[in-house]
Write a protein that holds these residues in place. Structure first.
Motif, PDB file in Angstrom:
ATOM      1  N   LEU A  51      -1.873   8.140   0.459  1.00 48.44           N
ATOM      2  CA  LEU A  51      -1.037   9.124  -0.507  1.00 48.44           C
ATOM      3  C   LEU A  51      -1.245  10.816  -0.493  1.00 48.44           C
ATOM      4  O   LEU A  51      -0.620  11.257  -1.467  1.00 48.44           O
TER       5      LEU A  51
ATOM      6  N   GLY B  40       0.648  -0.707   0.155  1.00 49.99           N
ATOM      7  CA  GLY B  40      -0.212  -0.312  -0.234  1.00 49.99           C
ATOM      8  C   GLY B  40       1.112   1.623   0.105  1.00 49.99           C
ATOM      9  O   GLY B  40       1.008   1.687  -0.557  1.00 49.99           O
TER      10      GLY B  40
ATOM     11  N   ALA C 261      -3.219   2.732   0.751  1.00 46.35           N
ATOM     12  CA  ALA C 261      -2.388   3.559  -0.541  1.00 46.35           C
ATOM     13  C   ALA C 261      -3.151   4.414  -0.655  1.00 46.35           C
ATOM     14  O   ALA C 261      -2.678   5.799  -0.856  1.00 46.35           O
TER      15      ALA C 261
ATOM     16  N   LEU D  25       2.242   1.694  -3.133  1.00 51.28           N
ATOM     17  CA  LEU D  25       1.254   2.366  -4.433  1.00 51.28           C
ATOM     18  C   LEU D  25       0.983   3.623  -4.312  1.00 51.28           C
ATOM     19  O   LEU D  25       0.788   4.690  -4.704  1.00 51.28           O
ATOM     20  N   ALA D  26       1.243   4.400  -3.277  1.00 52.34           N
ATOM     21  CA  ALA D  26       0.803   5.499  -1.958  1.00 52.34           C
ATOM     22  C   ALA D  26       1.703   6.308  -2.727  1.00 52.34           C
ATOM     23  O   ALA D  26       1.474   7.516  -3.092  1.00 52.34           O
TER      24      ALA D  26
END
Length: 267
Positions: A140, A76, A136, A79-80
């Motif tokens: 972000l 995660g 994620a 992806l973030a």
């Protein structure tokens, strides 16, 4: 000469860390003494020795739960980082996208996890993929914001020099502006890394099959306070490791912080 420089840096690092070590040792000593002298029930608060003993005894089951949370948090987080930087670049380059999407991005961060976790349970069930998406999404935002702020803070003369030398605007963005803004972007990455695993564990607590969140839920339901502290310490430890890796990657990719300083700034 190089050996002496390394030794000097190690001594400086030790001097900076000694107060922290002393503070932790004193805190643990006072904590242990208070629990023992006041005979505080272990169901209310466990002593450091009880927490250490419980951690060792339950490690064969604690470690598999940690691996699940570690996987969810790491994937995660990656992806973030990727999505956060790309979204930040998009919102920096497009005023229309900034005006349309930034308020929505900000609004998404104001929603408590407990209010949207049921939706992710409906969409993804109790699988690990749902926890990765939650991590994620919540990770972000600081990266995207710091990417925008970092790009906006790049002095105009960097772009002027690159464009004068024949570079395209796209090349200037990716090879000049992002490099100058990288320190600030890393600031957002560090903020995100600080609560990645806590977010993953909280998402598990609200609905999952395995992980530290389920471990915490079982410990709470059985009133085994030492195990709650054990899981908490594991979350702190893996978060600390992630922060160290982020700092190491910054140093490898960008070099020491002092290398970014303008040698003519003080003149």
């Amino acid at each position: 000469m190089a050996k002496a420089h390394v030794q000097h840096k190690l001594l400086d690092m030790m001097k900076r860390r000694i107060p922290t070590v002393i503070a932790i040792v004193l805190l643990l000593a006072v904590w242990e003494a208070w629990v023992r002298i006041e005979h505080v029930p272990s169901t209310m608060i466990a002593s450091p020795s009880e927490i250490a003993q419980a951690t060792v005894e339950t490690w064969p089951t604690l470690w598999p739960a940690t691996q699940v949370t570690l996987l969810e948090g790491t994937v995660g987080f990656l992806l973030a980082v990727a999505c956060g930087i790309l979204i930040g670049i998009l919102l920096y380059c497009s005023r229309i996208a900034n005006a349309a999407l930034f308020p929505l991005l900000s609004a998404a961060q104001t929603m408590p996890l407990i209010s949207i976790a049921p939706l992710f349970l409906i969409w993804f069930g109790f699988e690990i993929s749902g926890k990765i998406v939650i991590v994620a999404v919540f990770g972000l935002f600081p990266i995207a914001v710091q990417t925008i702020r970092g790009l906006e803070a790049v002095p105009q003369f960097y772009s002027d020099v690159a464009l004068t030398c024949g570079a395209t605007r796209a090349w200037t963005l990716w090879h000049v502006k992002l490099r100058v803004a990288a320190r600030q972007i890393y600031g957002g990455i560090r903020v995100s890394a600080a609560y990645i695993f806590a977010t993953a564990a909280t998402a598990e607590y609200l609905g999952a099959r395995k992980g530290l969140g389920i471990w915490l839920q079982a410990a709470y339901n059985s009133f085994r306070t030492p195990l709650i502290f054990s899981a908490t310490l594991v979350i702190i430890a893996i978060t600390g490791v992630l922060m160290c890796l982020v700092n190491l990657s910054e140093r490898v990719l960008l070099g020491p912080v002092g290398e970014d300083e303008d040698p003519d700034a003080g003149q």
